[in-house]
Design a protein around this motif. Sequence first.
Motif, PDB file in Angstrom:
ATOM      1  N   ASP A   4     -19.213 -27.313  24.965  1.00 47.12           N
ATOM      2  CA  ASP A   4     -17.838 -26.866  25.179  1.00 47.12           C
ATOM      3  C   ASP A   4     -16.935 -28.036  25.542  1.00 47.12           C
ATOM      4  O   ASP A   4     -15.766 -28.083  25.136  1.00 47.12           O
ATOM      5  CB  ASP A   4     -17.813 -25.813  26.286  1.00 47.12           C
ATOM      6  CG  ASP A   4     -16.397 -25.399  26.657  1.00 47.12           C
ATOM      7  OD1 ASP A   4     -15.742 -24.733  25.835  1.00 47.12           O
ATOM      8  OD2 ASP A   4     -15.943 -25.754  27.767  1.00 47.12           O
ATOM      9  N   GLY A  48     -20.927 -27.250  20.537  1.00 42.14           N
ATOM     10  CA  GLY A  48     -19.763 -26.464  20.918  1.00 42.14           C
ATOM     11  C   GLY A  48     -19.262 -25.642  19.747  1.00 42.14           C
ATOM     12  O   GLY A  48     -19.608 -25.896  18.590  1.00 42.14           O
ATOM     13  N   ASP A 107     -10.433 -22.677  27.431  1.00 42.42           N
ATOM     14  CA  ASP A 107     -11.846 -22.985  27.645  1.00 42.42           C
ATOM     15  C   ASP A 107     -12.515 -21.669  28.048  1.00 42.42           C
ATOM     16  O   ASP A 107     -12.346 -21.188  29.159  1.00 42.42           O
ATOM     17  CB  ASP A 107     -11.969 -24.036  28.748  1.00 42.42           C
ATOM     18  CG  ASP A 107     -13.410 -24.263  29.200  1.00 42.42           C
ATOM     19  OD1 ASP A 107     -14.326 -23.596  28.689  1.00 42.42           O
ATOM     20  OD2 ASP A 107     -13.608 -25.109  30.098  1.00 42.42           O
ATOM     21  N   THR A 148     -15.946 -20.971  27.814  1.00 47.05           N
ATOM     22  CA  THR A 148     -17.380 -21.171  27.656  1.00 47.05           C
ATOM     23  C   THR A 148     -18.225 -20.142  28.395  1.00 47.05           C
ATOM     24  O   THR A 148     -19.285 -19.749  27.921  1.00 47.05           O
ATOM     25  CB  THR A 148     -17.780 -22.606  28.073  1.00 47.05           C
ATOM     26  OG1 THR A 148     -19.102 -22.865  27.610  1.00 47.05           O
ATOM     27  CG2 THR A 148     -17.698 -22.792  29.584  1.00 47.05           C
ATOM     28  N   THR A 167     -12.579 -22.448  22.945  1.00 50.37           N
ATOM     29  CA  THR A 167     -13.829 -23.199  22.874  1.00 50.37           C
ATOM     30  C   THR A 167     -14.892 -22.542  23.745  1.00 50.37           C
ATOM     31  O   THR A 167     -14.590 -21.908  24.754  1.00 50.37           O
ATOM     32  CB  THR A 167     -13.640 -24.659  23.343  1.00 50.37           C
ATOM     33  OG1 THR A 167     -13.305 -24.672  24.741  1.00 50.37           O
ATOM     34  CG2 THR A 167     -12.535 -25.348  22.547  1.00 50.37           C
ATOM     35  N   TYR A 168     -16.137 -22.696  23.308  1.00 52.77           N
ATOM     36  CA  TYR A 168     -17.262 -22.239  24.149  1.00 52.77           C
ATOM     37  C   TYR A 168     -18.537 -22.934  23.684  1.00 52.77           C
ATOM     38  O   TYR A 168     -18.557 -23.606  22.640  1.00 52.77           O
ATOM     39  CB  TYR A 168     -17.430 -20.722  24.099  1.00 52.77           C
ATOM     40  CG  TYR A 168     -17.945 -20.153  22.796  1.00 52.77           C
ATOM     41  CD1 TYR A 168     -19.307 -19.999  22.562  1.00 52.77           C
ATOM     42  CD2 TYR A 168     -17.071 -19.756  21.791  1.00 52.77           C
ATOM     43  CE1 TYR A 168     -19.783 -19.474  21.378  1.00 52.77           C
ATOM     44  CE2 TYR A 168     -17.535 -19.230  20.594  1.00 52.77           C
ATOM     45  CZ  TYR A 168     -18.894 -19.089  20.388  1.00 52.77           C
ATOM     46  OH  TYR A 168     -19.356 -18.575  19.201  1.00 52.77           O
TER      47      TYR A 168
END
Length: 412
Positions: free
Chosen positions: A107, A238, A205, A207, A224-225
């Motif tokens: 991530d 990621g 973010d 994640t 994103t994760y």
Amino acid sequence: MYISRAARTAFAGITRRSGFSAQPSLAIRSLSAIAQPSAKPISPEFSSGPCKKRPGYDVSNLVKAKSLGRSHRSKIGKSRLKFAIEETKRILGVPSDYIVAIVPASDTGAYEMAMWNVLGERNVDIFHWESFGKGWFADAISHLKLRDTVEVSEHTADYGSIPDLSKANKDHDICFTFNGTTSGVRVPAGADFIADDRTGLTLCDATSACFAMDMPWKKLDITTYSWQKVLGGEGAHGVLVLSPAAVERLETYSPENRPLPKIFRMVKKGKIDAALFEGATINTPSMLCVEDYIDALAWAETEGGVDGLIRRSEANLAAVSAFVDDNEWIDFLAKDPSTRSCTSVCLTLDLDAAQIKKAVALLEKEGVALDIGGYRDAPPSIRVWCGATVDTADVEALMPWLEWAYKTVKSE
């Protein structure tokens, strides 16, 4: 059972008059220990990353995959990467006009990739309330040096709280974590602080949120994760999700005097690199990790998809909440129930930092809970991962052991 000092003194006197040793016997001394619960969690893995593998996981199943030992550029390699992307979109309910890529460096790599490519076009609001969000702010001002060219507003709060999200400006780019992994504080459901008519981009973010919390995709431009969180996958990879607005920014904005490392490049000749979002990764991925991710996605489907995984995580949080409600010596670090994470559940105890560390060590020694110490920058606390791969029965079995460890340390 607690034996008072007076009782131990009296016992010593009796043993002296009877000709026995003045030291309490092993049997008597054992009475002073706190009785242990009768049942242990079947799986003691409560780490917040990498996280517990899915129920029924068997790594030997992965060796059957035909992609192992093959190039990620081969026909089978590219097809498996593309399949992982397609299944990600389908199970997460990502809008059809959004695109997804598998990128390097977990991530962190995915989020930094986004920051380096799109920030600087306009003013930025950065919201952070734990260590990783704070890190994104530091990168924005210290490494990207955005304040040399645009305004960067910092909105922050202490661990356990969340900043005033109403300060988000719809005409600014907005950076935030959906769920603060190290504080156990998430944004309220729906992310209504993000305007539907915004002109800036949102960089999220997510994640420790994706697959465990409802993601309001139309509010999110760059998400994103890492699959090593809620799905219990392996590290180092990621996932990057882009909205049409994010793609437009990438194709129309090129930061001046900002060199981009190869692993950050998403644009070729002014256009988004479409191949990246069809499985042609920038660098070499682990095909074993990709197959492991596909295995986790297949399990997610058997659990009812993302809705089923959300139910599993929320059931785990409910088990912890019921225990906290019944015990005054333990509490959530997140005070507002609407912002309590159902994955990275952070708890404070009526113990000091050294005592908490000792309690954590006791639980690990007993094989009851592994890796539940609070994050190093957080207030003294424990952190129990309650993501979808954790069975609620194990969370319920852990709770009496927390009480045992607390009372054992407190009585010393």
